[in-house]
Design a protein around this motif. Structure first.
Motif, mmCIF file in Angstrom:
data_model
loop_
_atom_site.group_PDB
_atom_site.id
_atom_site.type_symbol
_atom_site.label_atom_id
_atom_site.label_comp_id
_atom_site.label_asym_id
_atom_site.label_seq_id
_atom_site.Cartn_x
_atom_site.Cartn_y
_atom_site.Cartn_z
ATOM 1 N N VAL A 240 0.886 -1.166 0.000
ATOM 2 C CA VAL A 240 0.000 0.000 0.000
ATOM 3 C C VAL A 240 0.924 1.216 0.000
ATOM 4 O O VAL A 240 1.874 1.270 0.799
ATOM 5 C CB VAL A 240 -0.910 0.043 1.235
ATOM 6 C CG1 VAL A 240 -1.736 1.344 1.245
ATOM 7 C CG2 VAL A 240 -1.838 -1.175 1.266
ATOM 8 N N ILE A 241 0.713 2.144 -0.933
ATOM 9 C CA ILE A 241 1.589 3.325 -1.036
ATOM 10 C C ILE A 241 0.710 4.574 -1.005
ATOM 11 O O ILE A 241 -0.160 4.740 -1.856
ATOM 12 C CB ILE A 241 2.410 3.338 -2.349
ATOM 13 C CG1 ILE A 241 2.963 1.954 -2.695
ATOM 14 C CG2 ILE A 241 3.549 4.365 -2.256
ATOM 15 C CD1 ILE A 241 3.609 1.875 -4.084
ATOM 16 N N VAL A 242 0.946 5.441 -0.016
ATOM 17 C CA VAL A 242 0.150 6.667 0.116
ATOM 18 C C VAL A 242 1.083 7.871 0.212
ATOM 19 O O VAL A 242 2.297 7.721 0.367
ATOM 20 C CB VAL A 242 -0.760 6.602 1.368
ATOM 21 C CG1 VAL A 242 -1.716 5.428 1.294
ATOM 22 C CG2 VAL A 242 0.072 6.563 2.648
ATOM 23 N N PRO A 272 2.862 -4.661 3.424
ATOM 24 C CA PRO A 272 3.721 -3.517 3.806
ATOM 25 C C PRO A 272 3.073 -2.184 3.433
ATOM 26 O O PRO A 272 2.510 -2.041 2.329
ATOM 27 C CB PRO A 272 5.001 -3.744 3.003
ATOM 28 C CG PRO A 272 5.006 -5.210 2.690
ATOM 29 C CD PRO A 272 3.570 -5.595 2.533
ATOM 30 N N PHE A 273 3.119 -1.229 4.360
ATOM 31 C CA PHE A 273 2.461 0.078 4.182
ATOM 32 C C PHE A 273 3.539 1.148 4.057
ATOM 33 O O PHE A 273 4.384 1.297 4.952
ATOM 34 C CB PHE A 273 1.559 0.360 5.386
ATOM 35 C CG PHE A 273 0.671 1.547 5.246
ATOM 36 C CD1 PHE A 273 1.102 2.818 5.613
ATOM 37 C CD2 PHE A 273 -0.592 1.416 4.704
ATOM 38 C CE1 PHE A 273 0.287 3.923 5.466
ATOM 39 C CE2 PHE A 273 -1.429 2.515 4.555
ATOM 40 C CZ PHE A 273 -0.979 3.771 4.940
ATOM 41 N N TYR A 274 3.512 1.876 2.936
ATOM 42 C CA TYR A 274 4.551 2.882 2.652
ATOM 43 C C TYR A 274 3.939 4.281 2.581
ATOM 44 O O TYR A 274 2.851 4.462 2.034
ATOM 45 C CB TYR A 274 5.213 2.606 1.297
ATOM 46 C CG TYR A 274 5.975 1.305 1.209
ATOM 47 C CD1 TYR A 274 5.337 0.137 0.794
ATOM 48 C CD2 TYR A 274 7.329 1.235 1.540
ATOM 49 C CE1 TYR A 274 6.033 -1.067 0.700
ATOM 50 C CE2 TYR A 274 8.032 0.034 1.449
ATOM 51 C CZ TYR A 274 7.369 -1.106 1.031
ATOM 52 O OH TYR A 274 8.052 -2.298 0.951
ATOM 53 N N ILE A 330 3.338 2.140 9.773
ATOM 54 C CA ILE A 330 4.031 2.399 8.493
ATOM 55 C C ILE A 330 5.115 1.330 8.355
ATOM 56 O O ILE A 330 6.319 1.561 8.499
ATOM 57 C CB ILE A 330 4.599 3.833 8.463
ATOM 58 C CG1 ILE A 330 3.468 4.852 8.704
ATOM 59 C CG2 ILE A 330 5.271 4.126 7.094
ATOM 60 C CD1 ILE A 330 3.932 6.288 8.848
ATOM 61 N N THR A 331 4.633 0.111 8.081
ATOM 62 C CA THR A 331 5.488 -1.072 8.192
ATOM 63 C C THR A 331 6.488 -1.221 7.039
ATOM 64 O O THR A 331 7.533 -1.850 7.195
ATOM 65 C CB THR A 331 4.590 -2.326 8.201
ATOM 66 O OG1 THR A 331 3.714 -2.240 7.058
ATOM 67 C CG2 THR A 331 3.769 -2.398 9.478
#
Ligand SMILES: CSC[C@H]1O[C@H](OP(=O)(O)O)[C@H](O)[C@@H]1O
Length: 357
Positions: A240-242, A272-274, A330-331
């Motif tokens: 996931v990219i925000v 994974p969250f970016y 924010i893994t």
């Protein structure tokens, strides 16, 4: 050719009126800081970097068309207008960062006894103008670092990603931040699919991100905000990219409303969250996310769509434009023009990053 939110040449500033997209592509002139403030407040232009750039360029236009009698008059005018522009929207830090830099710059120029009044004014205008290309260059570095890192985490195989809100050419001077990472993956033929959320209530995703992705023929699907969990459960999502509006000292991040719950859902599914952002989005003066001022927007942005009422009359609304994602969610990491950092790493590096060119 990617879409251009901002069109500028000395003495002329135009913005793409994002309230009319995607049906109508109409550029409107911005002739001074009052018009710049109104365009930012109404969200005719939005996106943390674009807000900072349009704000400063609206002042550049005003400076170009105005004569001053003294350096003190010039300085007082610049400080007053920068403070005014910062008041348009409180959560994104980029415009406050640009305003602080503008105030430091005007003082530095005035202190240089070799410079005449008009030279000082011109140099400040040039400083604001330089923001446009600098932003595009920074976004391309963010895109490269983010794509390299994510591919490194996925054995260089094509990836499927989810993104939220709009962080592309319509939120910046061009290329984008989180959408810049997606563009970079696409350019390397390593983007299998991108799912973009609608991003109620302004619909930055449905109206703007989808518009950019279709425009560039990038493989994408639009999902409702409430479909994110099912999307992660039904598809192998690699990231996931925000974007971000303000990353504070401990790595907590303010971003478009809905980001926080996306991070919770990503955590549950082990995705994974970016967060992707330039250093101008960092705010080391705020210790944690609980101290970030969250903008509350008008309730008719929730109860109407293109002027048509979609909610029961007289219902009260709560319409925060942003929420805060705690650093521990924010893994994947924080993707910057200097590389990708885990939030706890960023805390150690932040002063070095902010001190670098
Ligand atoms: C690179 S844009 C960053 C950020 O700005 C957007 O907010 P808004 O559309 O309200 O200006 C959104 O939070 C993006 O992630």
């Amino acid at each position: 050719m990617t879409l251009q939110a901002i069109r500028y040449q000395r003495g002329s500033l135009e913005i793409l009126d994002q309230l009319l997209l995607p049906e109508i592509s109409k550029y409107i002139s911005i002739n001074n800081t009052d018009e710049g403030w109104r365009a930012i407040k109404s969200m005719q232009v939005r996106g943390a970097p674009a807000i900072a750039i349009v704000g400063c360029l609206s002042l550049a236009i005003e400076l170009t068309n105005k004569e001053f009698q003294s350096t003190q008059e010039l300085k007082d005018f610049v400080v007053e207008k920068l403070d005014y522009l910062v008041s348009a929207r409180p959560t994104a830090v980029n415009i406050a960062d640009a305003a602080d830099k503008g105030k430091s710059m005007i003082q530095k120029l005035i202190d240089d006894e070799k410079l005449e009044l008009d030279e000082i004014k011109l140099k400040l205008v040039q400083e604001f103008e330089a923001m446009l290309q600098a932003d595009i260059d920074v976004n391309k570095r963010i895109g490269q670092h983010g794509a390299d890192y994510i591919l490194g985490e996925n054995n260089d195989q094509p990836v499927k990603v989810i993104t939220h809100c709009n962080t592309g050419s319509l939120a910046t001077a061009g290329y984008g931040t989180a959408l810049g990472v997606i563009r970079s993956l696409h350019e390397q033929n390593k983007l299998e699919h991108v799912y973009c959320t609608e991003t109620r209530p302004y619909n930055q995703g449905a109206r703007l991100t989808a518009y950019e992705l279709v425009h560039e023929k990038i493989e994408a699907s639009l999902i409702c905000d409430n479909m994110a969990a099912a999307c992660m459960s039904s598809n192998k999502i690699h990231a996931v990219i925000v974007g971000a509006d303000r990353v504070v000292a401990n790595g907590d991040t303010a971003n478009k409303i809905g980001t926080y719950q996306l991070a919770i859902v990503a955590k549950y599914h082990g995705v994974p969250f970016y967060v992707a952002c330039p250093k101008t989005t960092f705010d080391p003066h705020i210790k944690s996310g609980k101290d970030i001022h969250i903008e509350i927007r008008p309730q008719d942005e929730m109860t109407t769509l293109k002027g048509i009422r979609i909610a029961a009359p007289n219902i009260r609304c709560w319409n925060p434009a942003f929420d805060v994602t705690p650093a521990e969610l924010i893994t994947g990491g924080i993707i910057t023009e200097f590389g990708v950092f885990k939030p706890q790493e960023l805390q150690k590096q932040i002063s070095k990053i902010l001190g670098s060119g």
